[in-house]
Design a protein around this motif. Structure first.
Motif, PDB file in Angstrom:
ATOM      1  N   THR A  71       0.871  -1.165   0.000  1.00 39.72           N
ATOM      2  CA  THR A  71       0.000   0.000   0.000  1.00 39.72           C
ATOM      3  C   THR A  71       0.915   1.224   0.000  1.00 39.72           C
ATOM      4  N   THR A 108       1.171   5.670   0.757  1.00 41.16           N
ATOM      5  CA  THR A 108       0.605   6.876   1.342  1.00 41.16           C
ATOM      6  C   THR A 108       0.880   8.032   0.396  1.00 41.16           C
ATOM      7  N   THR A 146       0.996  -3.734  -7.940  1.00 38.32           N
ATOM      8  CA  THR A 146      -0.201  -2.956  -7.649  1.00 38.32           C
ATOM      9  C   THR A 146      -0.019  -1.582  -8.264  1.00 38.32           C
ATOM     10  N   PHE A 156      -1.396   2.389  -8.281  1.00 36.41           N
ATOM     11  CA  PHE A 156      -2.058   3.340  -7.391  1.00 36.41           C
ATOM     12  C   PHE A 156      -2.223   4.692  -8.086  1.00 36.41           C
ATOM     13  N   SER A 157      -3.200   5.430  -7.639  1.00 36.90           N
ATOM     14  CA  SER A 157      -3.337   6.831  -8.026  1.00 36.90           C
ATOM     15  C   SER A 157      -2.344   7.677  -7.232  1.00 36.90           C
ATOM     16  N   THR A 183      -4.494  10.114  -4.802  1.00 33.42           N
ATOM     17  CA  THR A 183      -5.225   9.608  -3.634  1.00 33.42           C
ATOM     18  C   THR A 183      -4.523   8.465  -2.904  1.00 33.42           C
ATOM     19  N   GLU A 240      -4.992   5.449  -3.729  1.00 26.98           N
ATOM     20  CA  GLU A 240      -5.877   4.298  -3.834  1.00 26.98           C
ATOM     21  C   GLU A 240      -5.438   3.355  -4.954  1.00 26.98           C
ATOM     22  N   ALA A 241      -5.560   2.058  -4.710  1.00 24.34           N
ATOM     23  CA  ALA A 241      -5.184   1.054  -5.714  1.00 24.34           C
ATOM     24  C   ALA A 241      -6.273   0.951  -6.772  1.00 24.34           C
ATOM     25  N   PHE A 242      -5.842   0.791  -8.040  1.00 23.15           N
ATOM     26  CA  PHE A 242      -6.806   0.587  -9.115  1.00 23.15           C
ATOM     27  C   PHE A 242      -6.605  -0.738  -9.837  1.00 23.15           C
TER      28      PHE A 242
END
Length: 292
Positions: free
Chosen positions: A173, A175, A209, A211-212, A215, A217-219
């Motif tokens: 993930t 940040t 993964t 991510f944007s 944000t 956030e994962a897409f």
């Protein structure tokens, strides 16, 4: 990861195997040689005569133990035991993902892999049963590859890049920084592997993964199922530019401005956004004839 040569690998590069076979049957005389990450050489007297399955460990793994019902990544080499001819193999293409179950692997291979650790090289020989390729005895060598990056942590990433956190299974993930997105492609190693370096024409096997930047956030992610994917870098030129010369076993952050094409990974919803990929490089292979 295609493991680097080490002291243990040199000591075990050629091993005369004595594994498990039928209680009243002497184990077959099978020799497996070759370095980690490379296709094996298998030597035995043909035709191979077996009445039960034989299996042995060429060298043990040093990674996590395989878990039932979970994905595993394998390189394999299968020969026809009647004449030693090659039936099929994955070393010149890309490894395969399977689930550690009897239904997916078959009983023989499941029993060979069960309880083994990542990094092991194993051999099994099975008697001829059924039809097709199973009508003849087969000799199979299997390398168990990692399903996540393995190596040394790279020096701290730039302060202007997102921080990455990994789950216990390896899923990332990020940040979001809240800062202005870069306008140039950025490649930031997070873990440095020690395997083969990636070439522009290679087929790579990865976990990733996307991510944007804005944000965090994962897409898109292979980690939802934990199943690595393989594809040609020529189909994703931006990834090719970012991953060339990175060694197998590495984890790399790639920051991609919207001016760079993403090929098959392009998301319409993110067409005008900067995106961040965290990529675990698990294997790489150069197609036959590439670069010649």
């Amino acid at each position: 990861m295609r493991r680097p040569r080490g002291v243990w690998a040199l000591a075990l590069a050629t091993l005369l195997l004595a594994g498990c076979s039928g209680a009243d049957e002497a184990p077959p005389d099978i020799t497996v040689s070759g370095d980690p990450g490379a296709a094996p050489t298998v030597t035995y007297i043909t035709p191979l005569d077996l009445s039960s399955t034989y299996r042995a460990t060429v060298w043990p793994g040093t990674g996590p133990e395989l878990v039932d019902d979970k994905p595993i990544l394998l390189d394999y080499w299968i020969e026809d035991g009647t004449d030693g001819s090659l039936v099929r193999e994955s070393y010149s293409t890309s490894p395969v993902t399977r689930t550690l179950t009897k239904a997916d692997l078959g009983t023989d291979l499941y029993e060979t892999l069960r309880g083994q650790d990542v990094g092991a090289r194993l051999v099994q020989a099975t008697p001829g049963t059924g039809t097709g390729t199973s009508a003849h005895p087969n000799v199979t060598v299997v390398d168990v590859l990692p399903t996540r990056a393995q190596g040394q942590k790279a020096p701290s990433a730039r302060d202007d890049l997102p921080a990455v956190k990994l789950s216990s299974q390896g899923a990332p993930t990020i940040t979001a920084t809240g800062g202005k997105a870069p306008t140039e492609l950025i490649t930031q190693p997070l873990i440095r592997g020690t395997g083969t370096q990636v070439s522009a024409s290679d087929t790579v096997t990865v976990q990733y993964t996307g991510f944007s930047w804005k944000t965090g956030e994962a897409f898109d992610s292979t980690w939802e199922q934990g199943i690595p994917v393989s594809f040609s870098l020529q189909d994703v030129p931006t990834w090719s530019e970012a991953l060339v010369d990175q060694p197998v076993g590495s984890q790399v952050m790639v920051v991609v401005p919207p001016t760079y094409p993403l090929g098959a990974t392009q998301s319409k919803a993110l067409k005008d956004q900067t995106v961040v990929f965290v990529i675990d490089i698990l294997a790489t292979s150069t197609p036959q004839g590439a670069g010649s």
